[in-house]
Design an enzyme around this catalytic site. Structure first.
Site, PDB file in Angstrom:
ATOM      1  N   CYS A   1     -24.320 -11.204  39.730  1.00  0.00           N
ATOM      2  CA  CYS A   1     -24.955 -11.578  40.985  1.00  0.00           C
ATOM      3  C   CYS A   1     -23.848 -11.771  41.997  1.00  0.00           C
ATOM      4  CB  CYS A   1     -25.742 -12.873  40.790  1.00  0.00           C
ATOM      5  SG  CYS A   1     -26.076 -13.723  42.349  1.00  0.00           S
TER       6      CYS A   1
ATOM      7  N   LYS B   1     -26.191 -13.625  -4.525  1.00  0.00           N
ATOM      8  CA  LYS B   1     -27.016 -12.422  -4.635  1.00  0.00           C
ATOM      9  C   LYS B   1     -26.553 -11.472  -3.537  1.00  0.00           C
ATOM     10  CE  LYS B   1     -31.652 -10.642  -5.047  1.00  0.00           C
ATOM     11  NZ  LYS B   1     -31.572  -9.648  -3.958  1.00  0.00           N
TER      12      LYS B   1
ATOM     13  N   ASP C   1       0.821  -1.210   0.000  1.00  0.00           N
ATOM     14  CA  ASP C   1       0.000   0.000   0.000  1.00  0.00           C
ATOM     15  C   ASP C   1       0.858   1.265   0.000  1.00  0.00           C
ATOM     16  OD1 ASP C   1      -2.091  -1.689   0.058  1.00  0.00           O
ATOM     17  OD2 ASP C   1      -2.757  -1.216   2.103  1.00  0.00           O
TER      18      ASP C   1
HETATM   19  O1  JCF Z   1     -26.298  -9.522  -6.561  1.00  0.00           O
HETATM   20  C1  JCF Z   1     -27.361  -9.016  -6.853  1.00  0.00           C
HETATM   21  N1  JCF Z   1     -28.065  -8.423  -5.945  1.00  0.00           N
HETATM   22  C2  JCF Z   1     -27.869  -9.085  -8.267  1.00  0.00           C
HETATM   23  C3  JCF Z   1     -28.965  -8.337  -8.663  1.00  0.00           C
HETATM   24  C4  JCF Z   1     -27.218  -9.935  -9.148  1.00  0.00           C
HETATM   25  C5  JCF Z   1     -27.670 -10.030 -10.447  1.00  0.00           C
HETATM   26  O2  JCF Z   1     -27.044 -10.859 -11.281  1.00  0.00           O
HETATM   27  C6  JCF Z   1     -28.789  -9.280 -10.898  1.00  0.00           C
HETATM   28  C7  JCF Z   1     -29.424  -8.433  -9.982  1.00  0.00           C
HETATM   29  C8  JCF Z   1     -30.523  -7.692 -10.439  1.00  0.00           C
HETATM   30  C9  JCF Z   1     -30.928  -7.834 -11.744  1.00  0.00           C
HETATM   31  N2  JCF Z   1     -29.200  -9.396 -12.164  1.00  0.00           N
HETATM   32  C10 JCF Z   1     -30.264  -8.686 -12.600  1.00  0.00           C
HETATM   33  C11 JCF Z   1     -30.679  -8.848 -13.962  1.00  0.00           C
END
Ligand code: JCF
Length: 672
Positions: free
Chosen positions: A429, A118, A36
């Protein structure tokens, strides 16, 4: 332009290129090649040139990530292609339906997918024109979002310029902005320090940070970006599959999720789900499910859309880690050392994959911080195997009738005073072993696997034994017989026999285990082992003062004080005496001075003495080098018989071992 300027311009461009290369190695390749400090030096060199030649400064320079404040708020922007959302699936059946609909519509019998975590962040769009970042926008309602270009530019994993971008192109990268769990914890600690409001979770913190009007504030927030796909793409050759799109995005210098994988069919989807579910606790950021996408872009196109979501993608959600429920009561629990832990009793709620009806409130300070009351709606969190906790209170849903919670001043179990420890965080206690809750917990700890390892003596049974007054301290365990155990409800002969056998087995142990089992405050397994090896035997530890104890590795003055305090209490010494007499033994190192008067002499004590307790007698003999055992054998040198001696006296007489009374004993030890 003169030669000097030309040279500066070249040097400036070279530095920008090099800094961008290191950014790419750091964020996309996840393999930084320079420390860094070296990176910072490159930045400072660049800054120096820019300061000397303000007219040469490029607006995509890495020194220009943080711009001016946008007092007017954010402008609305229209997405050229709508930003879609994802259809959700909450169970396997819904995933199967998704997969089978695809097979049906495409008239194929197998299909390949890309699965990726996700991310629990917020979607943004990054527009790159001819390789330069020209606009960052939130998703908004999918059609229109807010222009957050200035803040997007301050995110280090968002390149200001694409690598190897086609010269005449318009490429829109879509992805998620998130805050890591570490970054979130750090931010909240800073918020606390500044007396500012905490964020409830990393997602809200990321959203709040991206919407700061002052880019300098946004820049200071630990935001990260992961790309998940393309929006607009002009002047850029689209590959044939989504997997290749993600690889191309990475080649352009953005980060796609490293956990993405290609799978095939329904079984492939489910195994990707399971893999990511098991990775979930170890990922540095929150994820709330898995996204499945048909890999072939032509097939995607044939599937099309419904309302605002593509038919070729699905979000398979994990069980939520946070849910809202109401507090029905607030109780406190008393631990082994008397520590009082407040617990919220909740309306049962399904969270993190199980039904939860209790959640920890940690300590009294936490109750104050949350301002939680009976009747409140609260957010409960259960992540992985971590015990459920109350993370926040929905104050605007508080009923009018609510009253502030008052932390108890007396132990709910034994009614002793509750006192705050030195740090003022832990309430305890003060009842010690007078408190049945502490007794129960200390016995559970004693019997536990890493302590004396008494198999079959679990939590429930300890409670039964204590509540039925069969035992009231750990030494009493060794007085239990199968017959007495059989007086308990639901105790069968077989279990009783097995328990007696495992109690017997536990008599042979090691000094570190024994020390740990005693439950001395703050003495864990490691410190117990350190004490054992430093002092060699129990007696040396019991008589050690704080100065001697702080010489032990990892023992500081507070722990040393705890140890001295523990052994100073007569009831602890009595219990230890009882345990030793019950025959608890361990291989020991002889540490008695060579000239000790009773070296090599073995004593057995039976009956009660008038001038001292058996424990005191035992301690005195041991300091004189004697060995004190619990049962008489031919190796016993003396049996000291007080009043009401037991069967040990008979045995001594049978074996012809010398028996002495209290007067003779006093004479022997020299009138001490
Ligand atoms: O990681 C996510 N929240 C995520 C949202 C990943 C995806 O591949 C997505 C999405 C929202 C829409 N793909 C679409 C088409």
């Amino acid at each position: 332009m003169n030669d000097v300027d030309k040279h500066s311009l070249e040097e400036m461009n070279r530095l920008i290129e090099e800094i961008e290369r290191h950014n790419y190695l750091y964020y996309v390749k996840d393999s930084p090649q320079i420390p860094d400090a070296e990176y910072d030096r490159l930045l400072r060199n660049l800054e120096a040139i820019e300061n000397a030649h303000p007219e040469l400064v490029r607006d995509d320079s890495p020194t220009r990530r943080v711009g001016a404040r946008a007092d007017e708020g954010f402008n609305e922007v229209e997405h050229e292609l709508p930003m879609l959302s994802l259809a959700n699936a909450f169970d396997k059946d819904e995933v199967r339906e998704f997969h089978e609909r695809i097979l049906r519509r495409l008239e194929v019998d197998q299909v390949e997918y890309v699965a990726e975590p996700k991310l629990d962040g917020l979607a943004i769009s990054l527009l790159y024109e001819n390789g330069k970042l020209t606009r960052g926008a939130t998703r908004g309602d999918g059609r229109r979002g807010e222009d957050v270009t200035a803040n997007a530019r301050s995110i280090r994993s968002v390149p200001l310029r694409l690598r190897n971008a086609p010269s005449s192109s318009k490429i829109e990268i879509r992805g998620e902005v998130l805050m890591t769990r570490k970054g979130f914890a750090r931010l909240n600690a800073q918020q606390d320090e500044a007396g500012a409001k905490r964020y409830v979770n990393p997602r809200n913190a990321a959203a709040g940070s991206l919407r700061q009007l002052d880019p300098a504030i946004s820049a200071a927030r630990p935001l990260e970006f992961f790309a998940y796909g393309l929006g607009l793409s002009e002047g850029f050759d689209l590959p044939a599959t989504h997997a290749e799109v993600l690889d191309a995005i990475a080649d352009l210098g953005l980060r796609a999720n490293p956990e993405r994988q290609m799978v095939s069919g329904f079984d492939g989807l489910i195994s990707a789900y399971k893999r990511l579910l098991s990775l979930r606790p170890n990922l540095p950021y929150d994820i709330d499910g898995v996204v499945y996408k048909v890999n072939d872009l032509q097939l995607q196109q044939r599937m099309g859309f419904v309302s605002r979501a593509p038919r070729w993608a699905l979000a398979h959600k994990f069980p939520a880690e946070e849910e809202i429920t109401t507090v029905e009561a607030i109780d406190v629990q008393v631990g082994r050392t008397g520590a009082i832990t407040p617990v919220a009793r909740l309306s049962p709620v399904f969270v993190g994959g199980v039904t939860v009806s209790n959640a920890t409130l940690h300590n009294h300070q936490e109750i104050t911080r949350l301002d939680v009351r009976v009747g409140d709606s609260v957010v409960v969190r259960r992540a992985g195997d971590v015990i459920p906790e109350v993370v926040s209170v929905l104050h605007d849903r508080r009923p009018d009738t609510s009253v502030a919670y008052v932390f108890p001043v007396r132990c709910p179990v034994c009614n002793s005073d509750i006192v705050l420890d030195e740090g003022g965080v832990i309430a305890r206690c003060s009842g010690g072993l007078f408190c049945i809750a502490q007794v129960r917990e200390s016995i559970k700890h004693f019997a536990s696997r890493r302590a004396m390892d008494i198999e079959g003596l679990g939590s429930k049974l300890v409670e039964q034994l204590v509540d039925n007054q069969l035992i009231s301290n750990v030494a009493d365990i060794y007085t239990l017989s199968a017959e007495r155990l059989l007086t308990l409800d639901r105790m069968g002969e077989k279990s009783a026999d097995n328990l007696i056998k495992s109690i017997q087995r536990s008599r042979s142990t090691t000094l570190p285990r024994f020390l740990f089992a005693l439950g001395i405050p703050q003495i864990g397994e490691t410190t117990a082992a350190a004490l054992a090896t430093h002092f060699g035997d129990l007696d040396a530890i019991m008589i050690a003062d704080e100065d001697a104890l702080v010489n032990v590795q990892d023992i500081g003055p507070i722990v040393a004080h705890n140890v001295v305090e523990f052994f100073a209490q007569q009831h602890n010494r009595d219990v230890i005496g009882g345990l030793i007499e019950a025959g608890i033994n361990w291989p020991s190192i002889e540490r008695v001075p060579a000239d000790a008067r009773f070296k090599d002499k073995t004593f057995v004590l039976t009956g009660s003495l008038s001038g001292m307790s058996r424990t005191e007698a035992r301690e005195m003999l041991m300091t004189l080098g004697a060995k004190v055992t619990s049962s008489v054998s031919s190796k016993t040198d003396y049996v000291v018989a007080g009043s009401d001696p037991g069967s040990k006296l008979d045995k001594a007489e049978r074996l012809g071992v010398q028996v002495i009374d209290e007067a003779e004993f006093n004479e022997l030890i020299g009138g001490n």
